[in-house]
Design a protein around this motif. Structure first.
Motif, PDB file in Angstrom:
ATOM      1  N   SER A  15     -48.167  -9.576  48.428  1.00 30.84           N
ATOM      2  CA  SER A  15     -49.178  -8.914  49.206  1.00 30.84           C
ATOM      3  C   SER A  15     -49.629  -9.617  47.496  1.00 30.84           C
ATOM      4  O   SER A  15     -49.601 -10.775  46.570  1.00 30.84           O
ATOM      5  CB  SER A  15     -49.730  -7.627  48.412  1.00 30.84           C
ATOM      6  OG  SER A  15     -48.237  -7.462  46.843  1.00 30.84           O
ATOM      7  N   THR A  37     -55.880  -2.292  50.772  1.00 32.54           N
ATOM      8  CA  THR A  37     -56.059  -2.891  52.283  1.00 32.54           C
ATOM      9  C   THR A  37     -57.212  -2.545  52.477  1.00 32.54           C
ATOM     10  O   THR A  37     -58.045  -1.528  51.759  1.00 32.54           O
ATOM     11  CB  THR A  37     -54.838  -2.089  52.976  1.00 32.54           C
ATOM     12  OG1 THR A  37     -55.488  -2.988  54.152  1.00 32.54           O
ATOM     13  CG2 THR A  37     -55.630  -0.450  53.069  1.00 32.54           C
ATOM     14  N   SER A  38     -57.641  -3.401  53.334  1.00 33.72           N
ATOM     15  CA  SER A  38     -58.834  -2.903  53.381  1.00 33.72           C
ATOM     16  C   SER A  38     -58.817  -2.017  54.202  1.00 33.72           C
ATOM     17  O   SER A  38     -57.815  -1.916  55.665  1.00 33.72           O
ATOM     18  CB  SER A  38     -59.239  -4.144  54.811  1.00 33.72           C
ATOM     19  OG  SER A  38     -60.350  -3.954  55.814  1.00 33.72           O
TER      20      SER A  38
END
Length: 179
Positions: A15, A37-38
């Motif tokens: 990540s 996260t998006s």
């Protein structure tokens, strides 16, 4: 499944590395975080997961705003600094401030300025959904976390990547977004 087995397995998920920052009660808060996260493009939103025991979670809850600073490949020292408990994690860190007083780490790959839209419980963590009020990206390479260590996008180990003592000036500001 026990905690140790889960930690070992999840560490294999590579990540990006971020420092989440907040401002509450007249002081700055921050912590290293990979759980981001998006979530949505319309409206622009992202999701972060923060342990409820850390002061940064309490600051985000109190203020309702936070920033996500996406670290560049040479910012491992900052990632390590913000990963440890300390009275003033911002000592010696070059920052600028949002209109809400939230610190933004200079030299980062990008910044997201967010307003909390929703907070949920997820085990030991709070899950924050943040409306992205503004975002900036710069022409830099990301710091990557994998297997309990830092590296770059090409999988090189951290020791193979030179780490400057100073923040290089931004090159080719990619974009500035505001909603």
């Amino acid at each position: 499944m026990n905690e140790s087995d889960f930690r070992q397995a999840i560490s294999q998920f590579a990540s990006g590395v971020t420092v989440v920052t907040a401002w509450a009660g007249g002081r700055s808060f921050g912590m290293t975080l990979s759980a981001m996260t998006s979530l949505s493009l319309e409206p622009p939103a992202l999701l972060i997961c923060v342990n409820r025991k850390v002061p940064t979670e309490q600051a985000i809850t109190a203020s309702g705003v936070f920033a996500v600073n996406v670290l560049a490949d040479y910012q491992e020292r900052l990632a390590r600094k913000f990963a440890k408990p300390a009275d003033d994690k911002f000592d010696g860190v070059d920052v600028e401030y949002t209109r809400h007083g939230v610190p933004l780490v200079r030299g980062a790959l990008g910044h997201f300025e967010c307003t909390v839209r929703e907070r949920m419980s997820g085990g030991s963590h709070s899950i924050f959904i943040g409306h992205v009020d503004a975002a900036r990206v710069y022409d830099r390479r990301p710091l990557v976390y994998h297997g309990a260590g830092f590296g770059d996008f090409n999988g090189r180990v951290r020791s193979a990547i030179p780490v400057p003592d100073h923040v290089p000036p931004p090159t080719g500001v990619g974009a500035f977004f505001s909603s």
